[in-house]
Design a protein around this motif. Structure first.
Motif, PDB file in Angstrom:
ATOM      1  N   HIS A  79       0.847  -1.246  -0.008  1.00  0.00           N
ATOM      2  CA  HIS A  79       0.098  -0.179   0.070  1.00  0.00           C
ATOM      3  C   HIS A  79       0.669   1.296   0.091  1.00  0.00           C
ATOM      4  CE1 HIS A  79       0.628  -0.734   4.306  1.00  0.00           C
ATOM      5  NE2 HIS A  79       0.939   0.354   4.441  1.00  0.00           N
ATOM      6  N   GLU A 288      -1.159  -0.306 -10.769  1.00  0.00           N
ATOM      7  CA  GLU A 288      -1.804  -1.331 -10.040  1.00  0.00           C
ATOM      8  C   GLU A 288      -1.201  -2.507 -10.089  1.00  0.00           C
ATOM      9  OE1 GLU A 288      -5.463  -1.675 -12.351  1.00  0.00           O
ATOM     10  OE2 GLU A 288      -6.434  -0.005 -11.050  1.00  0.00           O
ATOM     11  N   PHE A 292       0.245  -4.997  -6.871  1.00  0.00           N
ATOM     12  CA  PHE A 292      -0.220  -6.405  -6.929  1.00  0.00           C
ATOM     13  C   PHE A 292       1.151  -7.206  -7.000  1.00  0.00           C
ATOM     14  CE2 PHE A 292      -4.268  -5.228  -9.626  1.00  0.00           C
ATOM     15  CZ  PHE A 292      -4.966  -4.892  -8.442  1.00  0.00           C
ATOM     16  N   GLY A 296      -0.141  -6.942  -2.793  1.00  0.00           N
ATOM     17  CA  GLY A 296      -1.341  -6.502  -2.564  1.00  0.00           C
ATOM     18  C   GLY A 296      -2.631  -6.723  -3.654  1.00  0.00           C
ATOM     19  N   GLY A 297      -3.954  -6.359  -2.854  1.00  0.00           N
ATOM     20  CA  GLY A 297      -4.877  -6.632  -3.541  1.00  0.00           C
ATOM     21  C   GLY A 297      -5.535  -5.156  -3.743  1.00  0.00           C
ATOM     22  N   TYR A 298      -6.823  -5.258  -4.041  1.00  0.00           N
ATOM     23  CA  TYR A 298      -7.590  -4.088  -4.340  1.00  0.00           C
ATOM     24  C   TYR A 298      -7.518  -2.867  -3.332  1.00  0.00           C
ATOM     25  CZ  TYR A 298     -11.495  -0.882  -5.584  1.00  0.00           C
ATOM     26  OH  TYR A 298     -12.072   0.452  -5.895  1.00  0.00           O
ATOM     27  N   GLU A 299      -7.820  -3.546  -1.869  1.00  0.00           N
ATOM     28  CA  GLU A 299      -7.597  -2.733  -0.852  1.00  0.00           C
ATOM     29  C   GLU A 299      -6.181  -1.954  -0.785  1.00  0.00           C
ATOM     30  OE1 GLU A 299      -9.425  -0.714   2.617  1.00  0.00           O
ATOM     31  OE2 GLU A 299     -10.386  -1.924   1.066  1.00  0.00           O
ATOM     32  N   ASP A 300      -5.385  -2.539  -0.974  1.00  0.00           N
ATOM     33  CA  ASP A 300      -3.809  -2.035  -1.101  1.00  0.00           C
ATOM     34  C   ASP A 300      -3.861  -1.012  -2.203  1.00  0.00           C
ATOM     35  OD1 ASP A 300      -2.295  -3.573   1.247  1.00  0.00           O
ATOM     36  OD2 ASP A 300      -3.205  -5.318  -0.320  1.00  0.00           O
ATOM     37  N   ARG A 301      -4.253  -1.185  -3.303  1.00  0.00           N
ATOM     38  CA  ARG A 301      -4.544  -0.122  -4.523  1.00  0.00           C
ATOM     39  C   ARG A 301      -5.115   0.881  -4.110  1.00  0.00           C
ATOM     40  NH1 ARG A 301      -8.135   2.514  -7.530  1.00  0.00           N
ATOM     41  NH2 ARG A 301      -7.737   2.623  -9.881  1.00  0.00           N
TER      42      ARG A 301
END
Length: 432
Positions: A79, A288, A292, A296-301
């Protein structure tokens, strides 16, 4: 009064900018030169078709005339936010049409299309070269640059246009801007065959092309004390050059709490709506994938983007001594006064009060003066990649640049010290 020239802040940086401008007559060359410089700083190219890893270090992606480069410091989390400098590689010019070989009345000409919004009169009676990208039959590309007098758009003699002095020069983009390059009859395939020879290719090897003209006159210092810089493509290779230097400097700086990024887009001059433009998905996709790749995932993005800031760096207008009434009466940016902060409440520029604070902090850290620019209320305001970046990615964006004259001319003018000051501010921003 002394006749000696004042001591510049760092003339070496401006010398290097002049070399960069000369080596980059097209967006494809600009990207290649910037990538070469980043390579020397330890950056490695990654391809969009490959699987990316999240290891620390510098990486870059090239797509056509666009380049996205970033440096992941040791210990960066998924993040970790980004610090982005955005710029563009393209400039207004004359670009070669799909059927380039033309002519009439014993003159051989090249059919061109007007790209962006150039000051057409500035292209008249200039010695022009030709440069760009050749696409070969196997799908690979080859850069080509003919940097010698090859083309010329001849102006009509005053004896044949008696109204030009009283009514002004009137140019038709289709009829009056086609350059000549020789005598005789036009033959299909002449130009591409000539460029195949220039590039050391076999005849018939070229299947496509993205070619454009450029003035071959080199950049130069101007003025009694050489305090000005005259040259081609300052809009916006000045920013690309400064941002490349700043990113390389950031990569060598310890303790980074952000991931510094250079986003050099193509096609800003015609609206940015291209796969290599700021209105395309390239920047968002790269950022992005970086998140990834670090697990990371969407929340980290979402967390990373929420704390990301972008400085959109593009040239702006210095006050014109012959047309001061065209400028806002209280905002008169001047050459060598430091970078400018561009503001427009109608969001032609993306700057707001918070962005102003970010920029002011970077200037303070760099020890650089800075200025503000706002358009005259009675005149429409230009725009940049800034609002596009802010709207498309939800990223806080600040519009800045360097004050210049003759914007969109074949040869533009700025203060000789301002490129160095801009680079220092960008470095401070990326390493803060």
């Amino acid at each position: 009064m002394s006749s000696s020239a004042p001591v510049p802040f760092d003339r070496g940086h401006t010398d290097d900018l002049m070399a960069f401008l000369t080596a980059a007559p097209s967006p494809y060359h600009a990207v290649a030169v910037a990538a070469e410089r980043l390579g020397k700083a330890g950056f490695q190219q990654v391809r969009e078709t490959d699987v990316w890893d999240g290891t620390a270090g510098g990486k870059y992606v090239i797509r056509g005339g666009a380049l996205i480069a970033w440096y992941v410091p040791e210990g960066a989390e998924a993040h970790t936010p980004f610090r982005i400098v955005g710029a563009h590689t393209d400039s207004p010019n004359l670009r070669v049409k799909p059927q380039p070989d033309a002519g009439s009345h014993g003159w051989r000409q090249i059919a061109v299309e007007v790209y962006g919004g150039p000051l057409l009169n500035s292209w008249l009676d200039r010695d022009l070269g030709i440069a760009g990208r050749l696409t070969l039959r196997d799908g690979s590309h080859r850069l080509v640059s003919v940097d010698r007098p090859l083309l010329r758009v001849p102006q009509l003699a005053i004896h044949l246009d008696r109204t030009v002095s009283s009514e002004g020069l009137k140019l038709d983009k289709q009829r009056h801007m086609q350059p000549i390059w020789g005598l005789g009859d036009a033959h299909e395939g002449d130009l591409i065959q000539f460029l195949e020879e220039e590039a050391g290719l076999d005849e018939g090897e070229v299947a496509g092309w993205d070619l454009m003209t450029h003035a071959i006159e080199p950049p130069a210092y101007l003025g009694r004390d050489s305090e000005l810089l005259a040259g081609p493509r300052l809009d916006n290779l000045l920013s690309v050059h400064a941002a490349t230097a700043a990113l390389a400097a950031a990569a060598a700086s310890p303790g980074l709490s952000y991931i510094p990024v250079l986003a050099a887009f193509d096609h800003e001059e015609n609206g940015s709506q291209a796969d290599t433009g700021a209105d395309g998905p390239l920047l968002g996709t790269v950022l992005e994938r970086s998140v990834f790749a670090r697990g990371g995932g969407y929340e980290d993005r979402a967390r990373a983007f929420a704390s990301t800031v972008c400085l959109s760096s593009d040239v702006g207008h210095a006050v014109h001594p012959n047309y001061p009434e065209r400028h806002d009466p209280t905002h008169h940016p001047r050459p060598n006064g430091g970078p400018i902060l561009k503001v427009n409440v109608n969001q032609r520029y993306a700057t707001d009060g918070s962005g102003r604070a970010v920029f002011a902090a970077a200037c303070e850290k760099a020890g650089s003066p800075w200025q503000s620019f706002v358009s005259n209320n009675a005149m429409p305001c230009g725009t940049t990649i800034g609002p596009i970046t802010a709207a498309r990615h939800g990223i806080q964006t600040v519009d800045i640049g360097v004050a210049c004259l003759s914007m969109h001319s074949v040869r533009e003018l700025c203060g000789a010290d301002d490129p160095y000051l801009l680079a220092n501010v960008l470095t401070a921003f990326l390493t803060d």
